[in-house]
Design an enzyme around this catalytic site. Structure first.
Site, mmCIF file in Angstrom:
data_model
loop_
_atom_site.group_PDB
_atom_site.id
_atom_site.type_symbol
_atom_site.label_atom_id
_atom_site.label_comp_id
_atom_site.label_asym_id
_atom_site.label_seq_id
_atom_site.Cartn_x
_atom_site.Cartn_y
_atom_site.Cartn_z
ATOM 1 N N GLY A 266 0.819 -1.204 0.000
ATOM 2 C CA GLY A 266 0.000 0.000 0.000
ATOM 3 C C GLY A 266 0.854 1.255 0.000
ATOM 4 O O GLY A 266 0.664 2.157 -0.815
ATOM 5 N N ALA A 267 1.815 1.308 0.921
ATOM 6 C CA ALA A 267 2.625 2.515 1.049
ATOM 7 C C ALA A 267 3.801 2.234 1.973
ATOM 8 O O ALA A 267 3.894 1.159 2.561
ATOM 9 C CB ALA A 267 1.786 3.650 1.620
ATOM 10 N N GLU A 269 6.520 4.191 4.923
ATOM 11 C CA GLU A 269 6.649 5.337 5.811
ATOM 12 C C GLU A 269 8.032 5.972 5.877
ATOM 13 O O GLU A 269 8.375 6.588 6.893
ATOM 14 C CB GLU A 269 6.242 4.896 7.217
ATOM 15 C CG GLU A 269 7.224 3.933 7.924
ATOM 16 C CD GLU A 269 6.886 2.451 7.807
ATOM 17 O OE1 GLU A 269 6.217 2.075 6.833
ATOM 18 O OE2 GLU A 269 7.313 1.670 8.677
ATOM 19 N N ASN A 270 8.858 5.868 4.831
ATOM 20 C CA ASN A 270 10.203 6.461 4.854
ATOM 21 C C ASN A 270 10.185 7.853 5.492
ATOM 22 O O ASN A 270 9.314 8.661 5.210
ATOM 23 C CB ASN A 270 10.731 6.611 3.424
ATOM 24 C CG ASN A 270 10.436 5.395 2.589
ATOM 25 O OD1 ASN A 270 10.889 4.316 2.905
ATOM 26 N ND2 ASN A 270 9.628 5.565 1.548
ATOM 27 N N HIS A 302 -2.024 5.978 8.529
ATOM 28 C CA HIS A 302 -1.123 4.916 9.003
ATOM 29 C C HIS A 302 0.342 5.326 8.799
ATOM 30 O O HIS A 302 1.144 5.275 9.726
ATOM 31 C CB HIS A 302 -1.442 3.624 8.251
ATOM 32 C CG HIS A 302 -0.594 2.458 8.649
ATOM 33 N ND1 HIS A 302 -0.980 1.542 9.594
ATOM 34 C CD2 HIS A 302 0.637 2.065 8.242
ATOM 35 C CE1 HIS A 302 -0.026 0.639 9.748
ATOM 36 N NE2 HIS A 302 0.973 0.932 8.924
ATOM 37 N N GLU A 303 0.664 5.743 7.578
ATOM 38 C CA GLU A 303 2.069 6.087 7.300
ATOM 39 C C GLU A 303 2.487 7.318 8.100
ATOM 40 O O GLU A 303 3.592 7.396 8.614
ATOM 41 C CB GLU A 303 2.297 6.327 5.801
ATOM 42 C CG GLU A 303 1.834 5.198 4.885
ATOM 43 C CD GLU A 303 2.306 3.807 5.274
ATOM 44 O OE1 GLU A 303 3.372 3.674 5.900
ATOM 45 O OE2 GLU A 303 1.588 2.834 4.962
ATOM 46 N N HIS A 306 3.284 6.389 11.646
ATOM 47 C CA HIS A 306 4.566 5.702 11.780
ATOM 48 C C HIS A 306 5.699 6.670 12.134
ATOM 49 O O HIS A 306 6.734 6.248 12.646
ATOM 50 C CB HIS A 306 4.942 5.015 10.463
ATOM 51 C CG HIS A 306 4.521 3.571 10.370
ATOM 52 N ND1 HIS A 306 4.679 2.669 11.389
ATOM 53 C CD2 HIS A 306 3.977 2.866 9.335
ATOM 54 C CE1 HIS A 306 4.248 1.469 11.002
ATOM 55 N NE2 HIS A 306 3.811 1.572 9.767
ATOM 56 N N GLU A 325 3.934 -2.156 13.681
ATOM 57 C CA GLU A 325 2.768 -2.328 12.802
ATOM 58 C C GLU A 325 1.461 -2.514 13.576
ATOM 59 O O GLU A 325 0.458 -1.878 13.262
ATOM 60 C CB GLU A 325 2.992 -3.470 11.811
ATOM 61 C CG GLU A 325 4.134 -3.221 10.817
ATOM 62 C CD GLU A 325 3.992 -1.941 10.022
ATOM 63 O OE1 GLU A 325 2.901 -1.332 10.026
ATOM 64 O OE2 GLU A 325 4.983 -1.523 9.379
HETATM 65 N N1 B3K Z 1 6.015 -0.653 6.487
HETATM 66 C C1 B3K Z 1 5.446 -0.835 5.197
HETATM 67 C C2 B3K Z 1 5.428 -2.258 4.730
HETATM 68 C C3 B3K Z 1 6.699 -2.747 4.185
HETATM 69 C C4 B3K Z 1 6.505 -4.113 3.571
HETATM 70 C C5 B3K Z 1 7.784 -4.723 3.159
HETATM 71 N N2 B3K Z 1 7.581 -5.926 2.396
HETATM 72 C C6 B3K Z 1 4.071 -0.280 5.101
HETATM 73 C C7 B3K Z 1 3.361 -0.081 6.370
HETATM 74 O O1 B3K Z 1 3.048 -0.987 7.116
HETATM 75 O O2 B3K Z 1 3.119 1.050 6.689
HETATM 76 ZN ZN ZN Z 2 2.769 0.101 8.818
#
Ligand code: B3K
Ligand code: ZN
Length: 864
Positions: A266-267, A269-270, A302-303, A306, A325
């Site tokens: 989906g996305a 969170e860098n 959600h992102e 994070h 998560e």
């Molecule tokens: N942290 C990422 C998911 C990464 C998946 C790697 N295979 C998205 C999320 O949970 O926000």
């Molecule tokens: Zn996440």
């Protein structure tokens, strides 16, 4: 053939060791080029502890160009390069390592590391993708500050983006330009991101509670800015919500989101630079449904959340994934509940948990929310880690109450800001802040399987006393010790009054079930009551209760909690479908009649109440899955209801259609219920009337929600109308793959003699692209999940189609392959011939050359 010697190896939580070296700072430069991007990394390295072990950096698919230590080139006998590592035999306690390597983004179809999505360069590093960019200590407990320089052709890539703050830009010779970014927050490499491309940008601004100005930017494909407004609005609401509910402010001057079409999840969170699947950014009413709008709001939130739960405090190792998560899903769920209907949000979360997570927890890949053994980390971004993980956080919230929970969060950040920590650290903070002992509760972190709670009760008329007996067991893992299960309980009288549960007059109470069997006594209950158990789904368990059908219907009719009403309706329908018993059909019908006559209140909830459980949910209730039998019982119930209620349904449809409300929330409800009514009607024998309604809805509406609703009804009611409308849709939207996903998804669910040949043909459709995970999920994913009778064909051709696709994806994109294999994994639960046929496909897969670790892990588990 894979030889035993190179079989993928498992890693164990128990073997965790802190890193031998750390990297405190990285100076990274990427000179972008399709075929040969040159990456230079200067790493500030420091030995940890007293040892002389070699420095082993992770690396995968990299071509090493040069390596020097503190300015001196290393001799070839001072290091060694393997397929997975760069090992430097001897390094001083503190040193600087300069590594130059090359990669080929355009050949990278796995969408992990640095790759190209349409014309843009982008990255995905979680979980272990950074090692595909450069050699590094690719583990979440190595935290470094980043200085990133990007160099690329200016005309093709006017935007050069990375984490943190932009510190310098400039032109170079031959049409190149560069940008330098600095991220002051130490971060693990999985949060690194880089983007270069030509986008349109939607800009806005947010002023934080402490009056700092934050620049907000959403980058999208050209011409799509207006479709990013809902995402921007969702972002601002998320930022405000996190300040108000948790006192958490954003910490950089800039927050960027880039939407790309090629993305595995989906996305992501860098830090300061989220990357998004365009599905979770782009929306307007014409091309996206209300469900899409909701999805965008929740993923954006959600992102964003994070940034604190995941980025500021991150995971010590990947076994702790649920630390970030589970907690972040819980936070985004609460945000969505505050933005819309709490009951409907809860219903949808539980529906997902029951249909996806329960089967995972009962299958060969069952794992606790904190797994103990992993071969391929990407396989553990699961419904268990995410959604059951969120349920575990929710239970802590229920046990502690909002105010103690907030204190626990505050303490967690006070203790661990800037650190990489464990799930135990989180629970400890909750325990210390609240004074509530969570030792036994921690079993949720290491015990897999869904507990079943059995409930029975007795009312003593003379004593005015109700005795409730509860017991728990775990069918998949009988050796599990009792969990701490919060049971939120309410009583209603048989005529629907809410009855005080205790002498303080409380309407509901949370019981703690923490032994195998317990009884609870309630005094001064003046008349017989119906217990409503697990209100709001207070624990992720299955409930077995000896409750009469009519009492279930009373709960549907009278309970205060919308979730409890839906849940009782689901239990009732489940009984009807699984027993084929229609004894209470008249009562069922009257209840729906009453519902359809009262079109006020939460219409989205009504739409949920009219939803008949699907086969995935029902599969969890039976010992052996007979697809054709269950599906025909589901269809039979739909048909009976549709025919018995056709008059009321049509009336309700017209009333909803004439609703002139200007209130967007109400309109979302109107559309949801209207579509649900039309879809149920499509199962009636009034085919002509329904076809007319569906056609009119499709042609006269300007929202995708209604058009899609019309298409779904037409698919059930009238094949030629369906074909006609689908043709129109194709003509209209063929230029946009994202929108066409709805169309691919619908065709994938058509159940007729041509299903398989149609699927094959669609793979050459002009809007299809087998390298794009969204397209694959729309077509193949919808087929395997939502076309039960064709996927589970007794001739095995549905399974064979999936296997061919898995073999193709095994080479190009193993992560996507590994998600699609899910339905085959539960083969043991099916009746024959499906069981045997699925097993054969798994066997076939196990013999594939170069089976990726992703598929290997699942195939092995399923066959063992
Ligand atoms: N942290 C990422 C998911 C990464 C998946 C790697 N295979 C998205 C999320 O949970 O926000
Ligand atoms: Zn996440």
């Amino acid at each position: 053939m894979t030889t035993t010697h190179d079989l993928p190896q498992a890693k164990y939580l128990k073997d965790y060791q802190s890193p031998d070296y750390t990297i405190s700072h990285i100076d990274l430069e990427a000179r972008l080029d399709d075929m040969s991007t040159q990456v230079t990394a200067i790493l500030d390295i420091e030995r940890q502890g007293n040892h002389q072990k070699p420095l082993m950096l992770d690396g995968s698919d990299l071509e090493l160009i040069s390596i020097s230590l503190d300015g001196i080139a290393l001799m070839s006998d001072q290091y060694v390069v393997s397929e997975t590592h760069l090992t430097v035999y001897s390094v001083p306690d503190k040193c600087q390592l300069r590594i130059v390597n090359q990669i080929s983004p355009v050949q990278n179809k796995s969408l992990e590391g640095l790759y190209k999505s349409d014309g843009a360069f982008c990255t995905q590093c979680e979980a272990e993708g950074f090692r595909r960019i450069t050699y590094y200590l690719d583990r979440p407990d190595v935290l470094a500050t980043y200085h990133t320089t990007i160099v690329a052709k200016e005309s093709e890539y006017p935007y050069l983006l990375s984490n943190g703050n932009l510190v310098e830009t400039g032109s170079l010779e031959q049409g190149y330009h560069y940008a330098k970014w600095e991220d002051p927050f130490p971060k693990p490499c999985y949060l690194f991101a880089l983007v270069a491309g030509n986008f349109d940008k939607l800009s806005d601004e947010f002023v934080t509670a402490s009056q700092r100005q934050v620049q907000l930017e959403i980058y999208v494909d050209q011409g799509n800015v207006s479709r990013a407004e809902h995402a921007m609005d969702s972002l601002k609401r998320s930022m405000r919500w996190d300040e108000e509910v948790y006192g958490l402010e954003y910490d950089l001057d800039r927050y960027m989101i880039v939407a790309v079409d090629f993305f595995n999840m989906g996305a992501m969170e860098n830090k300061g630079l989220n990357l998004f699947n365009s599905k979770y950014v782009l929306a307007d009413k014409k091309s996206a449904t209300d469900t899409d709008y909701h999805g965008i709001e929740s993923v954006i939130a959600h992102e964003y959340f994070h940034n604190w739960t995941g980025n500021r405090v991150t995971c010590r190792d990947w076994f702790q994934l649920s630390l970030k998560e589970g907690l972040t899903v819980f936070r985004d769920q609460e945000f969505s509940a505050d933005m819309g209907s709490r009951a409907v949000n809860r219903i949808q979360q539980v529906d997902l948990l029951r249909s996806r997570q329960f089967s995972e927890d009962a299958g060969p890949m069952a794992h606790p929310i904190r797994p103990e053994k992993v071969i391929e980390m990407n396989n553990f971004y699961t419904a268990t880690v995410y959604d059951k993980g969120a349920e575990v956080i929710r239970m802590i919230h229920t046990l502690l109450g909002q105010s103690n929970f907030r204190k626990g969060m505050d303490l967690y950040f006070e203790r661990h800001d800037g650190q990489a920590v464990t799930c135990d650290d989180f629970v400890q903070a909750m325990q210390d802040a609240s004074g509530i002992d969570l030792e036994q509760f921690k079993r949720w972190y290491f015990q897999a399987g869904t507990p079943t709670v059995s409930a029975s009760w007795k009312y003593d008329v003379d004593q005015n006393q109700l005795t409730l007996s509860l017991s728990q067991r775990n069918d998949s893992f009988p050796e599990n010790k009792p969990s701490v299960i919060p049971v939120k309980l309410q009583f209603i009288s048989e005529d629907g009054q809410s009855i005080a549960i205790n002498t303080q007059g409380d309407q509901s109470q949370v019981l703690i079930l923490n032994e195998s069997t317990q009884t609870f006594q309630f005094d001064r209950i003046e008349s017989p009551v119906i217990p409503v158990l697990f209100e709001g789904f207070s624990a992720p368990v299955k409930l077995e209760q000896t409750i009469p059908e009519l009492d279930l219907l009373r709960i549907v009719q009278y309970a205060q909690d919308g979730f409890a009403r839906w849940d009782a309706m689901q239990s009732f329908c489940t009984r009807v479908i699984l027993t084929g018993e229609l004894s209470y059909f008249d009562e069922h019908k009257s209840l729906y009649q009453a519902l359809l006559q009262k079109l006020d209140g939460d219409l989205e909830l009504y739409a949920e109440l009219l939803e008949i459980p699907d086969i995935q949910t029902l599969a969890e209730q039976v010992d052996e899955i007979d697809v054709f039998q269950i599906q025909s019982q589901i269809d039979a119930l739909k048909e009976s209801l549709a025919n018995a209620l056709s008059k009321e349904l049509i009336e309700a449809y017209h009333l909803l259609n004439d609703d002139k409300s200007q209130d967007e929330r109400r309109l979302v409800g109107v559309r949801a219920l209207k579509n649900q009514v039309l879809l149920l009607l499509a199962h009636s024998s009034e085919q002509d009337a329904i076809s007319e309604l569906a056609k009119l809805q499709y042609t006269s509406s300007d929202t995708m929600t209604e058009q899609l609703g019309a298409l779904k009804a037409a698919k059930v009611a009238n094949t030629s109308l369906f074909a006609e409308l689908m043709k129109d849709f194709d003509t209209r939207w063929q230029h946009d793959g994202l929108i066409m996903d709805k169309w691919f998804g619908l065709y994938a669910q058509v159940d007729d003699d041509d299903t398989l040949s149609r699927l094959e043909k669609l793979q050459s459709h002009r809007s299809y692209n087998p390298d794009n995970p969204n397209r694959v999920r729309a077509l193949i994913g919808q087929f395997i999940m939502n076309n039960p009778k064709q996927f589970h064909r007794p001739d095995g051709k549905g399974y064979a189609l999936l296997t061919s696709e898995l073999i193709r994806l095994n080479e190009s994109n193993p992560q996507v392959a590994s998600r699609l294999i899910t339905p085959l994994l539960s083969w043991k639960k099916y009746s024959q011939p499906q069981k045997k046929l699925m097993q054969m496909e798994l066997q076939r897969l196990s013999e594939v050359d170069n089976l990726s670790p992703d598929l290997y892990e699942k195939v092995e588990a399923a066959l063992s």
